[in-house]
Design an enzyme around this catalytic site. Structure first.
Site, mmCIF file in Angstrom:
data_model
loop_
_atom_site.group_PDB
_atom_site.id
_atom_site.type_symbol
_atom_site.label_atom_id
_atom_site.label_comp_id
_atom_site.label_asym_id
_atom_site.label_seq_id
_atom_site.Cartn_x
_atom_site.Cartn_y
_atom_site.Cartn_z
ATOM 1 N N TYR A 68 81.794 35.102 92.254
ATOM 2 C CA TYR A 68 82.494 35.102 93.539
ATOM 3 C C TYR A 68 82.757 36.541 93.999
ATOM 4 O O TYR A 68 82.612 36.855 95.189
ATOM 5 C CB TYR A 68 83.813 34.343 93.426
ATOM 6 N N HIS A 82 80.131 16.739 94.212
ATOM 7 C CA HIS A 82 79.752 18.076 93.760
ATOM 8 C C HIS A 82 79.307 18.101 92.302
ATOM 9 O O HIS A 82 78.440 18.889 91.937
ATOM 10 C CB HIS A 82 80.954 18.998 93.961
ATOM 11 N N ASP A 111 76.097 23.992 92.467
ATOM 12 C CA ASP A 111 77.075 25.068 92.572
ATOM 13 C C ASP A 111 76.365 26.398 92.282
ATOM 14 O O ASP A 111 75.292 26.645 92.816
ATOM 15 C CB ASP A 111 78.255 24.800 91.628
#
Length: 385
Positions: free
Chosen positions: A306, A361, A179
């Site tokens: 983000y 993930h 990630d």
């Protein structure tokens, strides 16, 4: 800049009481018609999870698991950086920076770290041991204090490079991540390649190649189809976290049920669980991670990678590439799995590419043995001699 100070985490009893009281008063929405998870988190599942969080979950047990590892804090570039620093048990341990992502935390690594620091105790060779440094990303967990500046991948890469080289004195070191941790490793492999022995990732960050759209190979066509599905159906969280992080932080900082709904849905959607999230993660594992976000109050600041990703150029400068030796573990339920033909346009020195039989993930939690084995195999020839 300060010096590292040993650290033990202890949540006040009053915070535990407050959490239980909030869970008692929680208001739940109704369940929309259709499959329980079709439109987001299942109401019935979250009711049961919240009940367990309130009456069955023991935070002190999870806190003790974290405190079993040596922890430190140091002021670095306007943040109190928190990190685990676990010496390797072997003749020449390799320094390894281990980086988590969102919505994870250092709790992802509690099963993985012993497999890396003491491989002989887990069926491996002591010669493959690592000294592991596992920080909370700036703005995450205990690397957060109210009012601090926010950080993107570019700043995080620089902070971690300085932590390893200047603070801890490692002239060269390995990096591993998934990630945002994998994306930060990629950034480091481009701008701090001279400090790296190599980088190993389980999420491969690549740019969309418009030439590939015109005449894709069969493998590239599969990737493009997966990418288009991801962009159309799975990126709502990125848009709100990347455009209005402050607004979202109100609800998730005030409501533990809201926080759990936001995070647990990702643990289910992004793992290799076949729709049954508890077939891969225990409730205690999920709630330890959830509680860490809750008690530190860091969910809002965790959104900012983000925001900066959406408002800045691509993290690899134009014309640059990742030149550090690279290893990749491709888990079948990772959110995106670029083909090697695409990866080689960014990563110029891929030494290992492993297709894993199972996992998703959250590889460090889902498949710690497989991930540890691949990390050891990748670094072994780089560190020999």
């Amino acid at each position: 800049m300060g010096t590292p100070e040993p650290f033990t985490y202890h949540v006040p009893d009053s915070d535990l009481t407050d959490l239980r009281e909030r869970l008692k008063r929680a208001r739940f929405p109704d369940q929309a018609h259709g499959e329980p998870w079709a439109y987001g988190t299942s109401v019935d599942y979250l009711r049961k999870l919240a009940d367990y969080w309130r009456d069955g979950f023991d935070w002190r047990v999870q806190e003790a698991r974290l405190n079993a590892f040596p922890q430190f804090r140091i002021e670095r570039q306007d943040t109190d950086l928190h990190y685990l620093h676990v010496p390797g048990k072997g003749p020449h341990p390799t320094p390894l920076l281990l980086m988590h992502g969102w919505p994870g935390s250092v709790f992802e690594f509690l099963d993985l770290i012993p497999r890396l620091t003491d491989p002989a105790a887990h069926g491996g060779d002591a010669a493959d041991s690592f000294t592991v440094v596992a920080p909370s990303l700036p703005g995450y967990g205990l690397s957060f204090r109210p009012g601090q500046k926010r950080f993107g991948v570019e700043e995080i890469a620089d902070i971690f490079a300085d932590l390893m080289s200047e603070t801890l004195g490692f002239k060269r070191f390995g990096v591993q991540g998934g990630d945002w941790g994998g994306i930060t490793a990629t950034r480091m492999g481009a701008v701090h390649a001279d400090r790296l022995i190599g980088l190993h990732v389980n999420l491969l960050a690549v740019r969309r190649d418009r030439d590939m759209d015109k005449n894709p190979t069969p493998e590239e066509r599969v990737f493009l189809d997966d990418l288009n599905h991801w962009l159309n159906e799975e990126t709502g969280y990125q848009w709100i976290q990347g455009t209005r992080p402050q607004t979202l932080s109100f609800g998730l900082t005030d409501s533990p049920v809201g926080l759990a709904a936001w995070i647990v849905e990702k643990f289910r959607a992004w793992s290799d669980c076949g729709g049954d999230v508890e077939s891969v993660f225990t409730r205690d594992q999920m709630l330890a991670n959830n509680s860490f976000y809750w008690f530190t109050g860091a969910i809002g600041s965790s959104f900012y990678p983000y925001y900066f990703r959406r408002h800045r150029p691509w993290m690899i400068p134009e014309g640059a590439a990742v030149t550090a030796p690279t290893g990749y573990a491709e888990f079948p339920r990772e959110i995106l799995r670029p083909p090697r033909s695409v990866a080689e346009k960014t990563f110029t020195d891929i030494r290992r590419w492993t297709v894993m039989p199972k996992g998703g993930h959250f590889a460090a939690m889902e498949q710690p043995d497989a991930l540890a084995d691949d990390v050891r195999a990748f670094f072994r020839p780089l560190c020999s001699g």
